[in-house]
Scaffold this motif. Structure first.
Motif, PDB file in Angstrom:
ATOM      1  N   ILE A 187       6.140  -0.866 -17.256  1.00 41.55           N
ATOM      2  CA  ILE A 187       7.043  -1.351 -16.207  1.00 41.55           C
ATOM      3  C   ILE A 187       6.324  -2.174 -15.137  1.00 41.55           C
ATOM      4  CG2 ILE A 187       8.831   0.420 -16.463  1.00 41.55           C
ATOM      5  CD1 ILE A 187       7.529   1.880 -14.049  1.00 41.55           C
ATOM      6  N   ARG A 188       5.014  -2.390 -15.299  1.00 38.19           N
ATOM      7  CA  ARG A 188       4.263  -3.072 -14.235  1.00 38.19           C
ATOM      8  C   ARG A 188       4.062  -4.569 -14.472  1.00 38.19           C
ATOM      9  NH1 ARG A 188       5.313  -0.004 -10.097  1.00 38.19           N
ATOM     10  NH2 ARG A 188       5.283   2.126 -10.842  1.00 38.19           N
ATOM     11  N   GLY A 189       4.552  -5.105 -15.568  1.00 38.49           N
ATOM     12  CA  GLY A 189       4.359  -6.530 -15.854  1.00 38.49           C
ATOM     13  C   GLY A 189       5.252  -7.413 -14.984  1.00 38.49           C
ATOM     14  N   SER A 223      13.723  -6.345 -12.149  1.00 37.01           N
ATOM     15  CA  SER A 223      14.092  -5.182 -11.330  1.00 37.01           C
ATOM     16  C   SER A 223      14.577  -5.624  -9.956  1.00 37.01           C
ATOM     17  CB  SER A 223      12.922  -4.204 -11.196  1.00 37.01           C
ATOM     18  OG  SER A 223      11.838  -4.822 -10.557  1.00 37.01           O
ATOM     19  N   SER A 224      13.995  -6.698  -9.442  1.00 31.12           N
ATOM     20  CA  SER A 224      14.387  -7.180  -8.124  1.00 31.12           C
ATOM     21  C   SER A 224      15.808  -7.764  -8.155  1.00 31.12           C
ATOM     22  CB  SER A 224      13.336  -8.191  -7.658  1.00 31.12           C
ATOM     23  OG  SER A 224      13.794  -9.039  -6.688  1.00 31.12           O
ATOM     24  N   VAL A 225      16.200  -8.324  -9.305  1.00 32.68           N
ATOM     25  CA  VAL A 225      17.570  -8.844  -9.457  1.00 32.68           C
ATOM     26  C   VAL A 225      18.545  -7.669  -9.589  1.00 32.68           C
ATOM     27  CG1 VAL A 225      19.116 -10.177 -10.949  1.00 32.68           C
ATOM     28  CG2 VAL A 225      16.785 -10.990 -10.526  1.00 32.68           C
ATOM     29  N   GLY A 250       0.810  -1.230   0.000  1.00 31.90           N
ATOM     30  CA  GLY A 250       0.000   0.000   0.000  1.00 31.90           C
ATOM     31  C   GLY A 250       0.835   1.268   0.000  1.00 31.90           C
ATOM     32  N   LYS A 251       2.120   1.141  -0.258  1.00 34.32           N
ATOM     33  CA  LYS A 251       3.016   2.310  -0.218  1.00 34.32           C
ATOM     34  C   LYS A 251       2.603   3.372  -1.235  1.00 34.32           C
ATOM     35  CE  LYS A 251       6.850   0.109  -1.238  1.00 34.32           C
ATOM     36  NZ  LYS A 251       6.415  -1.262  -1.471  1.00 34.32           N
ATOM     37  N   SER A 252       2.399   2.922  -2.474  1.00 32.10           N
ATOM     38  CA  SER A 252       2.106   3.895  -3.544  1.00 32.10           C
ATOM     39  C   SER A 252       0.796   4.614  -3.291  1.00 32.10           C
ATOM     40  CB  SER A 252       2.021   3.208  -4.906  1.00 32.10           C
ATOM     41  OG  SER A 252       3.227   2.594  -5.192  1.00 32.10           O
ATOM     42  N   THR A 293      16.994 -10.057   2.092  1.00 36.95           N
ATOM     43  CA  THR A 293      18.247 -10.743   2.452  1.00 36.95           C
ATOM     44  C   THR A 293      19.449 -10.272   1.634  1.00 36.95           C
ATOM     45  OG1 THR A 293      17.776 -12.522   0.897  1.00 36.95           O
ATOM     46  CG2 THR A 293      17.059 -12.851   3.180  1.00 36.95           C
ATOM     47  N   ARG A 294      19.231  -9.353   0.657  1.00 31.34           N
ATOM     48  CA  ARG A 294      20.379  -8.929  -0.144  1.00 31.34           C
ATOM     49  C   ARG A 294      21.386  -8.193   0.745  1.00 31.34           C
ATOM     50  NH1 ARG A 294      16.600  -4.810  -3.045  1.00 31.34           N
ATOM     51  NH2 ARG A 294      16.741  -3.108  -1.572  1.00 31.34           N
ATOM     52  N   LYS A 295      22.638  -8.215   0.268  1.00 35.11           N
ATOM     53  CA  LYS A 295      23.719  -7.663   1.083  1.00 35.11           C
ATOM     54  C   LYS A 295      23.615  -6.133   1.175  1.00 35.11           C
ATOM     55  CE  LYS A 295      28.695  -8.113   1.141  1.00 35.11           C
ATOM     56  NZ  LYS A 295      29.616  -8.064   0.020  1.00 35.11           N
ATOM     57  N   GLY A 308       9.830   3.197  -1.263  1.00 31.02           N
ATOM     58  CA  GLY A 308      10.749   2.171  -1.760  1.00 31.02           C
ATOM     59  C   GLY A 308      11.073   1.132  -0.723  1.00 31.02           C
ATOM     60  N   ARG A 309      12.366   0.756  -0.661  1.00 33.95           N
ATOM     61  CA  ARG A 309      12.792  -0.266   0.295  1.00 33.95           C
ATOM     62  C   ARG A 309      13.846   0.271   1.267  1.00 33.95           C
ATOM     63  NH1 ARG A 309       9.688  -1.837  -2.886  1.00 33.95           N
ATOM     64  NH2 ARG A 309       9.154  -3.946  -3.567  1.00 33.95           N
ATOM     65  N   ASP A 310      14.627   1.260   0.788  1.00 35.85           N
ATOM     66  CA  ASP A 310      15.753   1.756   1.591  1.00 35.85           C
ATOM     67  C   ASP A 310      15.709   3.268   1.764  1.00 35.85           C
ATOM     68  OD1 ASP A 310      16.175   2.400  -1.064  1.00 35.85           O
ATOM     69  OD2 ASP A 310      18.339   2.069  -0.988  1.00 35.85           O
ATOM     70  N   SER A 333      10.787   5.127  -6.023  1.00 30.48           N
ATOM     71  CA  SER A 333      12.124   4.596  -6.330  1.00 30.48           C
ATOM     72  C   SER A 333      12.047   3.216  -6.968  1.00 30.48           C
ATOM     73  CB  SER A 333      13.001   4.577  -5.075  1.00 30.48           C
ATOM     74  OG  SER A 333      12.420   3.775  -4.075  1.00 30.48           O
ATOM     75  N   GLY A 334      10.994   2.449  -6.646  1.00 30.41           N
ATOM     76  CA  GLY A 334      10.823   1.132  -7.278  1.00 30.41           C
ATOM     77  C   GLY A 334      10.655   1.275  -8.783  1.00 30.41           C
ATOM     78  N   ALA A 335       9.934   2.340  -9.196  1.00 30.52           N
ATOM     79  CA  ALA A 335       9.727   2.567 -10.632  1.00 30.52           C
ATOM     80  C   ALA A 335      11.063   2.850 -11.323  1.00 30.52           C
ATOM     81  CB  ALA A 335       8.760   3.727 -10.850  1.00 30.52           C
ATOM     82  N   MET A 336      12.010   3.410 -10.575  1.00 27.98           N
ATOM     83  CA  MET A 336      13.327   3.690 -11.171  1.00 27.98           C
ATOM     84  C   MET A 336      14.076   2.367 -11.414  1.00 27.98           C
ATOM     85  SD  MET A 336      14.118   7.078  -8.843  1.00 27.98           S
ATOM     86  CE  MET A 336      15.620   7.664  -9.616  1.00 27.98           C
ATOM     87  N   TYR A 337      14.012   1.445 -10.440  1.00 27.90           N
ATOM     88  CA  TYR A 337      14.636   0.126 -10.668  1.00 27.90           C
ATOM     89  C   TYR A 337      13.927  -0.603 -11.808  1.00 27.90           C
ATOM     90  CZ  TYR A 337      17.466   0.889  -6.566  1.00 27.90           C
ATOM     91  OH  TYR A 337      18.391   1.412  -5.694  1.00 27.90           O
ATOM     92  N   ARG A 338      12.609  -0.442 -11.869  1.00 27.85           N
ATOM     93  CA  ARG A 338      11.859  -1.053 -12.970  1.00 27.85           C
ATOM     94  C   ARG A 338      12.248  -0.427 -14.311  1.00 27.85           C
ATOM     95  NH1 ARG A 338       7.068  -3.891 -11.586  1.00 27.85           N
ATOM     96  NH2 ARG A 338       6.931  -4.146  -9.341  1.00 27.85           N
TER      97      ARG A 338
HETATM   98  O1   DC Z   1       8.322  -1.251  -5.306  1.00 27.23           O
HETATM   99  P1   DC Z   1       8.502  -2.030  -6.577  1.00 27.23           P
HETATM  100  O2   DC Z   1       7.866  -3.401  -6.506  1.00 27.23           O
HETATM  101  O3   DC Z   1       8.050  -1.276  -7.780  1.00 27.23           O
HETATM  102  O4   DC Z   1      10.094  -2.234  -6.723  1.00 27.23           O
HETATM  103  C1   DC Z   1      10.661  -2.989  -7.758  1.00 27.23           C
HETATM  104  C2   DC Z   1      11.919  -3.691  -7.241  1.00 27.23           C
HETATM  105  O5   DC Z   1      12.923  -2.714  -6.957  1.00 27.23           O
HETATM  106  C3   DC Z   1      11.704  -4.485  -5.943  1.00 27.23           C
HETATM  107  O6   DC Z   1      11.942  -5.869  -6.113  1.00 27.23           O
HETATM  108  C4   DC Z   1      12.710  -3.961  -4.969  1.00 27.23           C
HETATM  109  C5   DC Z   1      13.526  -2.961  -5.701  1.00 27.23           C
HETATM  110  N1   DC Z   1      13.641  -1.702  -4.958  1.00 27.23           N
HETATM  111  C6   DC Z   1      14.756  -1.505  -4.197  1.00 27.23           C
HETATM  112  O7   DC Z   1      15.593  -2.395  -4.101  1.00 27.23           O
HETATM  113  N2   DC Z   1      14.949  -0.321  -3.555  1.00 27.23           N
HETATM  114  C7   DC Z   1      14.040   0.648  -3.624  1.00 27.23           C
HETATM  115  N3   DC Z   1      14.245   1.781  -2.980  1.00 27.23           N
HETATM  116  C8   DC Z   1      12.854   0.446  -4.385  1.00 27.23           C
HETATM  117  C9   DC Z   1      12.678  -0.751  -5.036  1.00 27.23           C
END
Ligand code: DC
Length: 211
Positions: free
Chosen positions: A88-90, A97-99, A14-16, A184-186, A127-129, A33-38
């Motif tokens: 970018i949503r597929g 993007s997660s890799v 529910g972040k977005s 769990t990523r480093k 985002g995540r971080d 920020s997730g959209a940027m990784y996507r």
């Molecule tokens: O929020 P999202 O599902 O659109 O993010 C896509 C991928 O990007 C998700 O697997 C985690 C990564 N991500 C990240 O590592 N750091 C962020 N700040 C945002 C997203």
């Protein structure tokens, strides 16, 4: 000094929805920020770059420029001027993007861009971080989560609306994998900042999340 609000959390928590609602109400700039990784994942696919070639991917990321516009409660994501909101949503881009997000070389490039984007004015970013690494001094930090099943149901609704044929079980498997990889990523794993406010959205409606 501009202020920054951060919302981190698991996929489909529910972040977005929340960040967009708050950005609209308070007139804040918004960063997904997730959209940027996507977006980087999309550019990698298009350029045919080897997914394991992290240096080439970081170089490609450096050439990208992102922008976000909110209109009527919806965000449009632009990459080098192109509206990439829908492509970018597929599922393929979600996975890729997660890799890519595990590569510190790529994170470094995007983190610098995210910090630069907050120079325009008061900003809410998700985002995540965001609260842990990118904006440790953010004025308000929120951490969102919801049960895996509820998040999968939300994602299923979104993907079905877009015409993707997926099952709930497939989404549960993919979300579980992504959660695991993100946590769990480093480098910059998903975790709550010590000073974050925790919100469990499992039983919250969209309106309740925005309130
Ligand atoms: O929020 P999202 O599902 O659109 O993010 C896509 C991928 O990007 C998700 O697997 C985690 C990564 N991500 C990240 O590592 N750091 C962020 N700040 C945002 C997203």
């Amino acid at each position: 000094m501009n202020f920054v609000v951060t919302i981190d959390g698991t996929a489909a928590s529910g972040k977005s929805t929340t960040a967009i609602g708050v950005a609209e109400r308070l007139g804040l700039f918004y960063i997904d920020s997730g959209a940027m990784y996507r977006g980087v994942a999309l550019a990698v696919l298009r350029a045919g770059i080897d997914i394991t070639d992290r240096h080439a991917i970081a170089n490609l990321a450096r050439k990208l420029k992102f922008d976000f516009k909110i209109e009527d409660g919806k965000v449009r994501v632009f990459m080098n001027g192109e509206d990439i909101s829908n492509i970018i949503r597929g599922s393929e881009i979600s996975e890729l993007s997660s890799v890519i997000a595990t590569y510190p070389e790529v994170r470094k490039v995007l983190v610098a861009m995210q910090r630069e984007l907050t120079k325009r004015g008061n900003t809410i970013c998700e985002g995540r971080d965001m609260g842990t690494v990118v904006f440790p001094d953010a004025a308000i930090k929120i951490y969102m989560d919801a049960s895996l099943e509820e998040r999968a149901r939300r994602r299923l609704r979104d993907l079905h609306r877009k015409g993707e044929k997926v099952t709930l079980e497939e989404i549960i498997t993919s979300l579980r994998q992504r959660d695991e990889r993100d946590k769990t990523r480093k480098h910059s794993p998903l975790k709550p900042a010590p000073d974050a406010i925790h919100i469990d959205t499992t039983n919250l409606t969209i309106d309740a999340m925005r309130r």
